[in-house]
Structures are given as C-alpha cells and as structure tokens.
Motif scaffolding. Structure first.
Motif, mmCIF file in Angstrom:
data_model
loop_
_atom_site.group_PDB
_atom_site.id
_atom_site.type_symbol
_atom_site.label_atom_id
_atom_site.label_comp_id
_atom_site.label_asym_id
_atom_site.label_seq_id
_atom_site.Cartn_x
_atom_site.Cartn_y
_atom_site.Cartn_z
ATOM 1 N N GLY A 66 52.767 36.321 22.741
ATOM 2 C CA GLY A 66 51.701 36.201 21.764
ATOM 3 C C GLY A 66 50.705 37.336 21.931
ATOM 4 N N ASP A 67 49.421 36.982 21.946
ATOM 5 C CA ASP A 67 48.403 38.009 22.142
ATOM 6 C C ASP A 67 47.810 37.944 23.551
ATOM 7 N N GLU A 68 48.565 37.339 24.503
ATOM 8 C CA GLU A 68 48.077 37.195 25.872
ATOM 9 C C GLU A 68 48.655 38.290 26.770
ATOM 10 N N TYR A 69 47.800 38.764 27.677
ATOM 11 C CA TYR A 69 48.198 39.856 28.561
ATOM 12 C C TYR A 69 47.552 39.679 29.938
ATOM 13 N N HIS A 70 48.251 40.198 30.956
ATOM 14 C CA HIS A 70 47.616 40.473 32.236
ATOM 15 C C HIS A 70 47.048 41.881 32.170
ATOM 16 N N ILE A 71 45.849 42.064 32.684
ATOM 17 C CA ILE A 71 45.297 43.404 32.850
ATOM 18 C C ILE A 71 45.524 43.786 34.312
ATOM 19 N N GLN A 72 46.489 44.657 34.530
ATOM 20 C CA GLN A 72 46.865 45.057 35.886
ATOM 21 C C GLN A 72 46.184 46.363 36.281
ATOM 22 N N TRP A 73 45.782 46.438 37.537
ATOM 23 C CA TRP A 73 45.314 47.691 38.125
ATOM 24 C C TRP A 73 46.333 48.132 39.172
ATOM 25 N N HIS A 74 46.677 49.387 39.142
ATOM 26 C CA HIS A 74 47.597 49.956 40.121
ATOM 27 C C HIS A 74 46.885 51.081 40.862
ATOM 28 N N HIS A 75 46.977 51.064 42.172
ATOM 29 C CA HIS A 75 46.311 52.070 43.012
ATOM 30 C C HIS A 75 47.252 52.456 44.136
ATOM 31 N N PRO A 76 47.351 53.746 44.481
ATOM 32 C CA PRO A 76 48.290 54.157 45.533
ATOM 33 C C PRO A 76 47.982 53.567 46.896
ATOM 34 N N ASP A 77 46.730 53.167 47.137
ATOM 35 C CA ASP A 77 46.368 52.582 48.437
ATOM 36 C C ASP A 77 46.294 51.060 48.392
ATOM 37 N N TYR A 78 45.715 50.500 47.321
ATOM 38 C CA TYR A 78 45.493 49.062 47.271
ATOM 39 C C TYR A 78 46.657 48.300 46.650
ATOM 40 N N GLY A 79 47.580 48.999 45.993
ATOM 41 C CA GLY A 79 48.692 48.334 45.347
ATOM 42 C C GLY A 79 48.308 47.791 43.982
ATOM 43 N N LYS A 80 49.005 46.708 43.567
ATOM 44 C CA LYS A 80 48.795 46.123 42.246
ATOM 45 C C LYS A 80 47.866 44.926 42.345
ATOM 46 N N GLY A 81 46.981 44.808 41.357
ATOM 47 C CA GLY A 81 46.101 43.650 41.265
ATOM 48 C C GLY A 81 45.898 43.273 39.816
ATOM 49 N N CYS A 82 45.868 41.970 39.528
ATOM 50 C CA CYS A 82 45.643 41.490 38.163
ATOM 51 C C CYS A 82 44.238 40.908 38.064
ATOM 52 N N LEU A 83 43.505 41.318 37.026
ATOM 53 C CA LEU A 83 42.117 40.897 36.895
ATOM 54 C C LEU A 83 42.017 39.396 36.632
ATOM 55 N N LYS A 84 41.091 38.779 37.353
ATOM 56 C CA LYS A 84 40.814 37.353 37.178
ATOM 57 C C LYS A 84 39.337 37.179 36.884
ATOM 58 N N ALA A 85 39.014 36.392 35.868
ATOM 59 C CA ALA A 85 37.636 36.042 35.574
ATOM 60 C C ALA A 85 37.220 34.933 36.534
ATOM 61 N N LEU A 86 36.304 35.227 37.447
ATOM 62 C CA LEU A 86 35.911 34.275 38.488
ATOM 63 C C LEU A 86 35.080 33.148 37.881
ATOM 64 N N THR A 87 35.336 31.937 38.376
ATOM 65 C CA THR A 87 34.715 30.749 37.780
ATOM 66 C C THR A 87 33.685 30.076 38.676
ATOM 67 N N ASP A 88 33.514 30.557 39.897
ATOM 68 C CA ASP A 88 32.519 29.933 40.772
ATOM 69 C C ASP A 88 32.101 30.917 41.867
ATOM 70 N N GLY A 89 31.157 30.454 42.689
ATOM 71 C CA GLY A 89 30.706 31.256 43.816
ATOM 72 C C GLY A 89 29.804 32.405 43.401
ATOM 73 N N PRO A 90 29.478 33.289 44.351
ATOM 74 C CA PRO A 90 28.566 34.405 44.058
ATOM 75 C C PRO A 90 29.139 35.395 43.057
ATOM 76 N N GLY A 91 30.463 35.377 42.865
ATOM 77 C CA GLY A 91 31.080 36.288 41.910
ATOM 78 C C GLY A 91 31.277 35.672 40.538
ATOM 79 N N LEU A 92 30.659 34.540 40.250
ATOM 80 C CA LEU A 92 30.835 33.835 38.989
ATOM 81 C C LEU A 92 30.686 34.789 37.802
ATOM 82 N N GLY A 93 31.707 34.808 36.941
ATOM 83 C CA GLY A 93 31.649 35.609 35.730
ATOM 84 C C GLY A 93 32.143 37.031 35.883
ATOM 85 N N LEU A 94 32.341 37.494 37.113
ATOM 86 C CA LEU A 94 32.837 38.855 37.335
ATOM 87 C C LEU A 94 34.361 38.880 37.206
#
Length: 323
Positions: A220-248
């Motif tokens: 559909g219109d859903e996607y993972h937003i992936q970040w790729h870095h030669p040192d950190y590897g692959k990471g998929c963005l997550k919208a944080l729902t709690d804690g000090p990072g809420l909303g980031l």
C-alpha cells in the motif's frame, strides 16, 4: 587475559594494536554500537555510538574516561584497571636518549680549536645538493598528472535543481523539508540533551553522508524509512511513544520495531512533496517549523503544511556496502 573475551590489552605494542584489541573486546561481547550506548546509559554513563565508532575506526588512543565506560559496557569491568594501565603505557612519552660519549678524536683537539672548525660550508653543500636533486626529480608543469576526480557524495549538492519525480521513488532517496530545502533528514543529537541516542534531525544535505536513506515498501502506501551507515549498520526509524524521547524518531537495529510510515502526497500534483504519517501518532515534522540545522523531527497532530511537508527524491546508490 580476559577470561570471557580472551583479550589481553597489555599485549598491544602501539595505538593501532590497542584499537584492534578494543574492537575484539566489542566483537567478543556480541554488542552493537547502539547496545553499548544503551548499556552505558543503564550504568549512568554516556557512550555516544558515533563517538565510539570514530574512536574504533581511528588511529589514536581513546580518552581514559571513554575507555572506562566502553570496557564496563562490554561487561569487562573487572579488567578496567588493566585496560587503563595498558593505555597509559602506550600514551607515555619515550624516555629521552642519553647523549653519546665523546669519541677519542673529539678529545684530542683543544676546545677552542673545535669551536673554530667552520661548519657553514658543509651545511650549505648539503643544502645545494638536496636542491639540485629535487629539481632533477620534479617533472615540469606539462608532465604533472591530472587531478583525480573527486568522489561524488550520496546526497546531491545543496543548490542542485532536482526535478520532482512523477511518482513516489522507492529505494535510495533523500528527504528534505520544504521549510528548509537546503537541509536533509539525517541523524543527530537532541539539542537540550534530554535524550542521548541518535535521532532524526535536519542538517545540511552536504553533511548528511556517509549515512544514506532507503524507502522499503511494506504494501500500500506504507514504508519503513531505513538508514544505512558504514559504521552503525542498518536502522529503521521508530516514532517513540514514551520516555524522555517521546515523539522523536530513533533508528532501531531491529526493523521489526520500526514504524510503518504512510507516505502520502501533499501539495499540487507532481510537486514531489509528501507527509509522513504513522497510525495513531500523527505526522512527522520539523519541531516548531524550525529552519535551523540540528532541529529535531517530531511527531505531532497532522496539519499537512509547514515543517510536516517533505520533498522525497531519488539519489544514487551509496558506494559503501551496507551491512
């Protein structure tokens, strides 16, 4: 020798060997940069994974305080003193060499006579000979090799005009807020330091590399937003729902944890602009519609304008091999 990781820091003969042993300790612990950062935070310390990656891939010894946090995060707190001792031994300057004793020939001439021995002509002779040798070996301007072409960055130049794609591009892309089109979404730190892991911020597109962004279709219109870095590897963005990072938005090593973003057209047809919506959490946007570099991306009620609207454009595949 560390009984769990088989690493003996005292065996390092130089900085390169010491860093290799640090990498061996990390690999033996089976922890990613992100996990080490989290472990350090649980222990009440700060170990930024970007800083650690720079150290482990660099050429100089780490600072003692960083080394201590790293060793403890790897689960080798009982060897912390050994690591610090080995590091200090390598960092210590070498002992000064004692002057060589005078030769019998130097003892024979009187001191006054030795002071009168002319030395300038000898120095001048060596200087002249060296200059002649450099002149003979230096090619003329017509023989100079052409400058090597510079490596092209993944991100397009800041002021390069990019035609808006007719449809949403997938694969390697760059994402730019319409409120600050010279900036790109990439990783950075929260400005008020309330949250230590890397999160999504806007920075000059020319500084976004070597990290690259990939849109992974999920249906559909859903996607993972992936970040790729030669040192950190692959990471998929997550919208944080709690804690000090809420909303980031934070990259997660396990993409199963990544948010499903609805990438929906916004603006005139063919404008190449979109909003990034997550069910139940609103839309991603630049905090306060800010235009400054380093401003965080945050989740908020969808308004479909300002900092919540992004250009999504295709870019060339990165040259590094993404882990």
């Amino acid at each position: 020798m560390d009984s769990r990781h088989g690493v003996a820091p005292e065996q390092a003969e130089n900085a390169a060997g010491f860093l290799a042993l640090m990498r061996e300790l990390k690999d033996g612990a089976g922890l990613t940069y992100r996990q080490l950062e989290e472990r350090a935070a649980e222990q009440g310390s700060v170990l930024a994974r970007s800083t650690l990656a720079d150290v482990l891939n660099g050429r100089t010894l780490p600072r003692p305080e960083l080394l201590s946090v790293f060793v403890r995060a790897c689960g080798a707190a009982d060897r912390e003193a050994d690591w610090l001792r080995a590091r200090d031994a390598l960092a210590a300057p070498p002992s000064p060499l004692l002057p060589a004793p005078p030769s019998p020939a130097d003892e024979r001439p009187p001191a006054a006579l030795r002071r009168r021995i002319p030395r300038l002509p000898l120095v001048a002779s060596f200087t002249l000979a060296a200059a002649v040798l450099v002149w003979a070996l230096t090619p003329s301007l017509s023989e100079q090799p052409a400058a090597a072409p510079q490596h092209q960055s993944v991100a397009a130049p800041q002021h390069q005009s990019v035609a808006a794609p007719a449809v949403l591009p997938t694969g390697w892309v760059r994402i730019r807020p319409v409120t600050a089109p010279e900036l790109c979404l990439t990783d950075g730190r929260v400005r008020d330091q309330r949250y230590t892991p890397l999160v999504a911020v806007q920075r000059p597109c020319g500084e976004a590399g070597p990290q690259a962004t990939l849109l992974e279709p999920l249906g559909g219109d859903e996607y993972h937003i992936q970040w790729h870095h030669p040192d950190y590897g692959k990471g998929c963005l997550k919208a944080l729902t709690d804690g000090p990072g809420l909303g980031l938005l934070e990259p997660m090593d396990d993409c199963i944890q990544g948010s499903h973003f609805h990438v929906e057209p916004s603006g005139p047809a063919g404008s190449g602009t979109y909003v990034l919506r997550v069910d139940g959490q609103g839309c991603a946007g630049i905090a306060g519609d800010g235009t400054g570099a380093g401003t965080e991306t945050v989740m908020a009620h969808c308004v479909g304008r300002g900092g919540q609207v992004f250009f999504v454009e295709p870019v060339t595949r990165p040259t590094f091999s993404a882990p």
